[in-house]
Design an enzyme around this catalytic site. Structure first.
Site, mmCIF file in Angstrom:
data_model
loop_
_atom_site.group_PDB
_atom_site.id
_atom_site.type_symbol
_atom_site.label_atom_id
_atom_site.label_comp_id
_atom_site.label_asym_id
_atom_site.label_seq_id
_atom_site.Cartn_x
_atom_site.Cartn_y
_atom_site.Cartn_z
ATOM 1 N N GLU A 108 0.527 -1.566 -0.084
ATOM 2 C CA GLU A 108 0.047 -0.125 0.186
ATOM 3 C C GLU A 108 0.849 0.996 -0.209
ATOM 4 O O GLU A 108 2.597 1.057 0.242
ATOM 5 C CB GLU A 108 -0.776 -0.306 1.324
ATOM 6 C CG GLU A 108 -0.548 0.298 2.911
ATOM 7 C CD GLU A 108 -1.403 -0.406 3.735
ATOM 8 O OE1 GLU A 108 -1.955 0.828 3.729
ATOM 9 O OE2 GLU A 108 -1.291 -1.525 4.137
ATOM 10 N N LYS A 129 2.869 4.845 1.321
ATOM 11 C CA LYS A 129 2.911 5.592 2.115
ATOM 12 C C LYS A 129 3.056 6.658 2.220
ATOM 13 O O LYS A 129 3.292 7.489 1.614
ATOM 14 C CB LYS A 129 4.307 4.886 2.321
ATOM 15 C CG LYS A 129 5.196 5.880 3.682
ATOM 16 C CD LYS A 129 6.410 5.022 4.221
ATOM 17 C CE LYS A 129 7.543 5.910 5.282
ATOM 18 N NZ LYS A 129 6.915 6.314 6.385
ATOM 19 N N ASP A 174 2.250 10.534 3.317
ATOM 20 C CA ASP A 174 3.663 11.734 3.736
ATOM 21 C C ASP A 174 3.255 12.693 4.914
ATOM 22 O O ASP A 174 2.650 13.748 4.363
ATOM 23 C CB ASP A 174 4.234 12.087 2.666
ATOM 24 C CG ASP A 174 5.436 13.149 2.873
ATOM 25 O OD1 ASP A 174 4.960 12.971 4.049
ATOM 26 O OD2 ASP A 174 6.141 13.766 2.222
ATOM 27 N N GLU A 234 -2.872 8.057 9.074
ATOM 28 C CA GLU A 234 -2.426 9.057 8.519
ATOM 29 C C GLU A 234 -3.005 10.157 8.316
ATOM 30 O O GLU A 234 -4.103 10.337 7.864
ATOM 31 C CB GLU A 234 -1.250 8.945 7.683
ATOM 32 C CG GLU A 234 0.465 9.622 7.152
ATOM 33 C CD GLU A 234 1.349 8.989 8.444
ATOM 34 O OE1 GLU A 234 1.082 8.225 8.731
ATOM 35 O OE2 GLU A 234 2.453 9.704 7.699
ATOM 36 N N TYR A 236 -4.444 2.492 8.340
ATOM 37 C CA TYR A 236 -4.168 1.473 7.392
ATOM 38 C C TYR A 236 -3.962 0.788 8.722
ATOM 39 O O TYR A 236 -3.000 -0.529 8.368
ATOM 40 C CB TYR A 236 -2.657 2.657 7.100
ATOM 41 C CG TYR A 236 -2.048 3.149 8.202
ATOM 42 C CD1 TYR A 236 -1.609 2.222 9.389
ATOM 43 C CD2 TYR A 236 -1.619 4.586 6.740
ATOM 44 C CE1 TYR A 236 -1.144 3.981 9.628
ATOM 45 C CE2 TYR A 236 -0.529 5.255 7.896
ATOM 46 C CZ TYR A 236 -0.554 4.781 9.034
ATOM 47 O OH TYR A 236 0.357 5.560 9.810
ATOM 48 N N LYS A 243 11.721 3.826 0.787
ATOM 49 C CA LYS A 243 11.263 4.411 0.511
ATOM 50 C C LYS A 243 11.585 5.397 -1.174
ATOM 51 O O LYS A 243 12.262 5.117 -1.979
ATOM 52 C CB LYS A 243 12.100 5.895 0.984
ATOM 53 C CG LYS A 243 11.562 5.353 2.891
ATOM 54 C CD LYS A 243 10.700 7.064 3.368
ATOM 55 C CE LYS A 243 12.099 7.929 3.961
ATOM 56 N NZ LYS A 243 11.228 8.424 5.074
ATOM 57 N N CYS A 279 13.174 47.901 -10.485
ATOM 58 C CA CYS A 279 12.155 46.224 -10.718
ATOM 59 C C CYS A 279 12.163 46.522 -11.989
ATOM 60 O O CYS A 279 12.067 47.563 -12.743
ATOM 61 C CB CYS A 279 10.961 47.397 -9.830
ATOM 62 S SG CYS A 279 9.685 46.324 -10.544
ATOM 63 N N CYS A 296 8.663 48.567 -13.070
ATOM 64 C CA CYS A 296 8.479 50.203 -12.926
ATOM 65 C C CYS A 296 10.505 50.875 -13.209
ATOM 66 O O CYS A 296 10.247 52.127 -12.953
ATOM 67 C CB CYS A 296 7.130 50.174 -11.803
ATOM 68 S SG CYS A 296 8.431 49.878 -10.243
ATOM 69 N N CYS A 311 10.034 45.507 -4.368
ATOM 70 C CA CYS A 311 10.384 46.679 -5.276
ATOM 71 C C CYS A 311 9.244 47.249 -4.919
ATOM 72 O O CYS A 311 7.976 47.362 -4.095
ATOM 73 C CB CYS A 311 9.652 46.777 -6.504
ATOM 74 S SG CYS A 311 9.665 48.674 -7.547
ATOM 75 N N CYS A 343 3.906 50.530 -8.923
ATOM 76 C CA CYS A 343 4.732 50.012 -9.630
ATOM 77 C C CYS A 343 3.026 48.710 -10.198
ATOM 78 O O CYS A 343 2.586 48.566 -9.643
ATOM 79 C CB CYS A 343 5.306 48.541 -8.274
ATOM 80 S SG CYS A 343 6.361 47.386 -10.035
HETATM 81 S S1 IVH Z 1 1.845 0.484 8.775
HETATM 82 C C1 IVH Z 1 3.776 -1.308 12.955
HETATM 83 N N1 IVH Z 1 1.264 2.065 7.014
HETATM 84 O O1 IVH Z 1 5.263 5.152 7.996
HETATM 85 C C2 IVH Z 1 2.995 -0.915 11.661
HETATM 86 N N2 IVH Z 1 2.444 3.323 8.494
HETATM 87 O O2 IVH Z 1 7.439 4.210 10.230
HETATM 88 C C3 IVH Z 1 1.916 0.668 11.735
HETATM 89 N N3 IVH Z 1 2.797 5.270 7.472
HETATM 90 O O3 IVH Z 1 5.083 5.616 11.381
HETATM 91 C C4 IVH Z 1 2.341 1.618 10.852
HETATM 92 N N4 IVH Z 1 1.972 4.358 4.852
HETATM 93 O O4 IVH Z 1 3.544 7.358 9.592
HETATM 94 C C5 IVH Z 1 1.436 1.915 7.961
HETATM 95 N N5 IVH Z 1 0.029 2.617 4.153
HETATM 96 C C6 IVH Z 1 1.109 2.753 5.713
HETATM 97 C C7 IVH Z 1 1.608 4.026 6.033
HETATM 98 C C8 IVH Z 1 2.278 3.487 6.788
HETATM 99 C C9 IVH Z 1 2.476 6.335 6.086
HETATM 100 C C10 IVH Z 1 3.448 5.557 8.495
HETATM 101 C C11 IVH Z 1 3.086 5.570 10.272
HETATM 102 C C12 IVH Z 1 4.344 4.810 10.567
HETATM 103 C C13 IVH Z 1 6.263 5.260 9.490
HETATM 104 C C14 IVH Z 1 6.358 3.879 9.098
#
Ligand code: IVH
Length: 684
Positions: free
Chosen positions: A120, A122, A124, A179, A231, A323, A417, A420, A435, A441
């Site tokens: 899935e 991750k 941000d 998140e 999640y 990542k 500028c 102007c 400016c 301007c």
């Molecule tokens: S699972 C025990 N799933 O990534 C596992 N984490 O270091 C629990 N994160 O602190 C986390 N997307 O903030 C999981 N689909 C996802 C995620 C996710 C973002 C973050 C989360 C966690 C860090 C992993």
């Protein structure tokens, strides 16, 4: 329905239940299924009816009521909460080989049992844990250090994709993790609004999401369109022993049925080949998502195996995060444009040989400011390194030195500028130039006009940026006061060249909207003037403090600085603004045109505090700083920014500085606590 209409408690209860159900349903359809089943108007009407009933019968107001989504609770500080189940993080890597190692090791440890993975996104953002008891949200806590986090429940309640009440079949007591993200479009709009108000924009959606959850006033948080992506679930073994909880995929599905927003981008993968394909797909596709992700999370799908695989010191062995690296290319700097913004800030922009990066073609990228050009040591004809990380906007991160031509000269910043010709200015401690020709301007003049007509200012919405530019180009409107001299006849036929010719009806609409703006309250007129650093909130405070434009124009810098949130710098800018005869002339023309130049906030003169002047200091538990001031005024009192012999009381909140106390004592001013203050005003 009118407030306090004739409805008895029992009927009110039934109606509150009905309304809650209906609003919850509409909210669910809107936020989970992107389906709008009622008009905004009807929705607002229902919500208002519910809110009125709850105000009339506070005993009917539940913490899970949809009215709680708009916020209202104020946090002085955020309580530190111990996580019932530690919030672990994941092992993470930028290397595909390490993902291969993870997969091979997992397979070896599991042996010949059948299993698969879920991959899935991750997200941000900021990780939070939500505790639900009997299907109701009772607490929301940030990850913090994994063992202890901040209680941000009141802010979390305002996030529409966090259910306050669960649907279907849910464990009695458990925790949902996910998140909080700030979707790109909402983030962009929010940052633009901040800039318009003179606030520093946030660097990226993650910082903004995190800052939002830590806001003291949950009403502010409610305005930001944050999203929660669920999640993970946690609970005591009994709570987790259900067949659909046996796999991670099943858990996500169950969360969806309970009413959580679970992102659809989850894939079951049987081997490393499928995992790599998923990673590759999202590495390039991530730019098309509505929110930021910084990688992929791979989890063993069968929950039973989690225990067998166990944990390392900080993270589980059954999951890993891959990542994404920022995408980076090198391309030729063809030239530099210097753009003058509406506030006069000059931004250097690089014109690049078009290059493909992270799914889009990059032709231009900001060089931010003079200091940045110097720090990166950019020379004419350089090849620049352009990077696209989680923030969507390509960023110039350096120079490809190998390609520098011998004899290339360092970029020299412009001195005047480009719009102007006025020499540019750089203030102490600022990284860029601006400016100073605010009133002459062209982009700044148009910027002032745009700001003036904006919805949150004078709300003249028949005049968009294009039309304003046209009026400016035609010499009809050079400054905000000119708008009020315009006649419909002058507008008809304008814009022919742009194929957007204004007809008689359109001209009338424009004049009518301008006319209607004369009713806009003083505080918004003040905001609309576009004085640097005076945002919506600042304008409100100034309007309340001074009451009318004459008092404001007559104020000294010191007096201005006593207004809450008005710092020395802002006080100086306001003072300087009104010292200019041309600005005073504009104010006079606006006044003559009939704009509101006086605050119409009613100040009762009889009340328990009439004739008294109060100074407030510190943090209060029942009021925000503005709230207590309004309360004082509503009870007939006056609020002053500083202690003097005329002060009747100093209301001392928590964390009041010792200096204030000393000064009050030396002047013999009684110091009262928040509780004493509430008694004094009978806590109405
Ligand atoms: S699972 C025990 N799933 O990534 C596992 N984490 O270091 C629990 N994160 O602190 C986390 N997307 O903030 C999981 N689909 C996802 C995620 C996710 C973002 C973050 C989360 C966690 C860090 C992993």
């Amino acid at each position: 329905m009118d407030l306090f209409s004739n409805i008895d408690l029992e009927n009110a209860r039934t109606r509150v239940e009905e309304l809650t159900k209906l609003i919850d349903h509409y909210n669910y359809e809107y936020y989970m299924n992107d389906r709008s089943e009622v008009s905004d108007y009807e929705f607002d009407r229902l919500l208002r009816e519910l809110s009125d009933l709850e105000q009339q019968y506070p005993e009917l107001k539940l913490a899970t009521s949809p009215t709680q989504r708009v916020g209202g609770e104020v946090n002085k500080t955020f309580a530190q909460v111990q996580h019932r189940f530690p919030m672990l993080s994941l092992g993470n890597t930028y290397s595909i080989e390490e993902i291969e190692d993870f997969e091979a090791r997992t397979r070896r440890l599991i042996g010949d049992k059948t299993f698969d993975y879920t991959c899935e996104l991750k997200y941000d953002g900021l990780a939070i844990g939500l505790t639900y008891k009997k299907g109701e949200l009772v607490q929301a806590v940030t990850r913090g250090n994994g063992a202890v986090g901040d209680d941000i429940t009141s802010n979390a309640r305002t996030i529409k994709t966090i259910p306050l009440k669960l649907r279907g079949d849910y464990p009695d007591d458990f925790e949902v993790r996910g998140e909080v993200v700030f979707p790109f479009d909402a983030f962009e709009a929010f940052n633009r609004q901040r800039e318009a108000e003179g606030d520093e924009p946030f660097a990226n959606p993650r910082n903004a999401a995190s800052g939002s959850l830590k806001l003291q006033d949950s009403r502010e948080c409610a305005k930001r369109k944050l999203q929660f992506c669920a999640y993970f679930v946690m609970g005591i073994p009994e709570a987790m022993a259900r067949p659909d909880f046996a796999t991670h995929e099943g858990r996500l599905e169950a969360l969806k049925l309970m009413g959580f927003k679970v992102m659809p981008y989850v894939k079951r993968c049987k081997d490393i080949g499928e995992i790599k394909a998923f990673i590759d797909y999202w590495d390039s596709e991530r730019w098309n998502l509505p929110f930021g992700i910084d990688g992929i999370v791979i989890k063993v799908n069968q929950v039973q195996l989690w225990e067998e695989l166990g944990l390392t010191a900080k993270s589980p062995r059954w999951a890993i995060a891959y990542k994404f690296k920022a995408a980076r290319v090198s391309t030729l700097l063809e030239s530099i444009d210097y753009q003058v913004g509406q506030t006069g800030i000059v931004t250097p922009v690089a014109n690049l040989t078009p290059v493909s990066l992270g799914g889009t073609t990059v032709r231009r990228a900001t060089l931010v400011n003079a200091d940045n050009i110097k720090a990166l040591d950019i020379h004419y004809g350089d090849h620049l390194l352009v990077e696209k990380g989680g923030e969507i906007i390509p960023k110039i991160v350096g120079v490809d030195l190998e390609k520098r031509q011998p004899g290339a000269e360092a970029v020299e910043y412009i001195k005047t500028c480009p719009e102007c010709g006025t020499p540019l200015v750089r203030e102490e401690g600022e990284a860029g130039y601006y400016c100073p020709n605010q009133d002459g301007c062209p982009p700044q003049r148009i910027g002032k006009l745009e700001h003036f007509v904006a919805r949150r200012a004078m709300a003249i919405d028949t005049l968009g940026p294009e039309r304003l530019k046209m009026l400016y180009a035609n010499g009809l409107v050079k400054n905000i006061a000119d708008l009020y001299d315009m006649k419909a006849e002058q507008l008809i036929g304008l814009g022919q060249e742009q194929n957007a010719s204004i007809q008689a009806k359109g001209a009338d609409n424009i004049i009518q909207a301008i006319e209607a703006s004369k009713k806009v309250p003083f505080e918004r007129v003040l905001f609309a003037l576009g004085i640097r650093f005076v945002g919506e909130i600042g304008a409100k405070k100034l309007a309340r403090h001074f009451g009318n434009i004459d008092a404001l124009m007559a104020a000294t810098e010191e007096e201005l600085a006593t207004v809450e949130d008005v710092g020395e710098k802002t006080a100086q800018l306001i003072y300087n603004y009104f010292q200019k005869p041309e600005h005073r002339a504009i104010v006079e023309r606006l006044r003559a045109a009939g704009l509101q130049m006086q605050s119409n906030a009613v100040r009762p003169t009889d009340g328990p505090l009439s004739g008294k002047t109060l100074v407030v200091s510190g943090v209060f538990s029942h009021f925000t700083r503005d709230g207590i001031k309004e309360h004082i005024e509503a009870h007939g009192g006056k609020v002053s920014g500083s202690l003097s012999s005329k002060t009747s009381y100093l209301v001392a909140g928590e964390k009041m500085g010792p200096e204030k106390r000393k000064k009050a004592e030396s002047l013999g001013i009684p110091i009262i606590s928040e509780e004493e203050y509430m008694k004094m005003t009978d806590n109405e």
